[in-house]
Design a protein around this motif. Structure first.
Motif, short mmCIF file in Angstrom:
data_model
loop_
_atom_site.label_atom_id
_atom_site.label_comp_id
_atom_site.label_asym_id
_atom_site.label_seq_id
_atom_site.Cartn_x
_atom_site.Cartn_y
_atom_site.Cartn_z
N LYS A 1 0.85 -1.09 0.03
CA LYS A 1 0.18 -0.19 0.06
C LYS A 1 0.99 1.23 -0.08
N ALA B 1 -2.72 3.82 -2.36
CA ALA B 1 -3.04 3.05 -3.69
C ALA B 1 -2.19 1.59 -3.70
N CYS C 1 3.85 5.15 -4.22
CA CYS C 1 3.54 4.84 -5.59
C CYS C 1 4.17 5.89 -6.61
#
Length: 161
Positions: free
Chosen positions: A120, A126, A142
């Motif tokens: 995560k 995300a 991310c």
């Protein structure tokens, strides 16, 4: 391609408690959908040591093992797992179970199933694809959040020019 309706899916936490399962899984092992949270995955393994090997192995994603249904009948099956991290940061094993010899044809033999590790994003939440189970425990960002937080490192080619 394999028909996904005929595959048994179930999720289990790292302590072995069953979290969920589809109808095919319930039929295969003799459970009602409402009973799943009351059982442990060790109720399904013919040999309890197989669960320990399965849980601690970080290299293999596919396992052949003997499992048993509620009535005690055992059968050989292939389990393919996917390790993910839920919103609370807990590690969850998503598993696909297929009886050995069930649904074999030329397409299934040439298309092996693979394991995917997901973590995560620490900023936006995300899911990020990672390469190992060890990386699921790390604080990750991310691509989008990394570009916002560290533009000079993320866009290094343009920063070096």
């Amino acid at each position: 391609m394999m028909n996904t309706i005929d595959l048994a899916y179930f999720e289990v936490n790292q302590h072995g408690r069953l979290l969920s399962g589809n109808r095919r899984f319930c039929r295969m092992f003799g459970f009602e959908q409402s009973e799943l949270p009351w059982h442990y995955v060790t109720d399904l393994y013919r040999y309890i040591s197989d669960w320990e090997k399965f849980r601690n192995d970080t290299v293999n994603s596919s396992f052949n093992t003997r499992m048993r249904n509620r009535r005690g009948r055992s059968f050989e099956c292939c389990i393919v797992r996917e390790i993910v991290q839920n919103a609370d940061g807990e590690i969850i094993f998503r598993n696909t179970v297929r009886r050995v010899g069930e649904g074999i044809n030329a397409e299934n033999q040439t298309t092996p199933l693979s394991m995917v590790f997901l973590a995560k994003c620490a900023d936006c939440g995300a899911q990020i694809r990672v390469t190992s189970v060890a990386e699921t425990r790390l604080r990750m960002l991310c691509n989008h959040c990394a570009a916002k937080a560290f533009p000079e490192a993320y866009y290094r080619k343009s920063a070096e020019v």
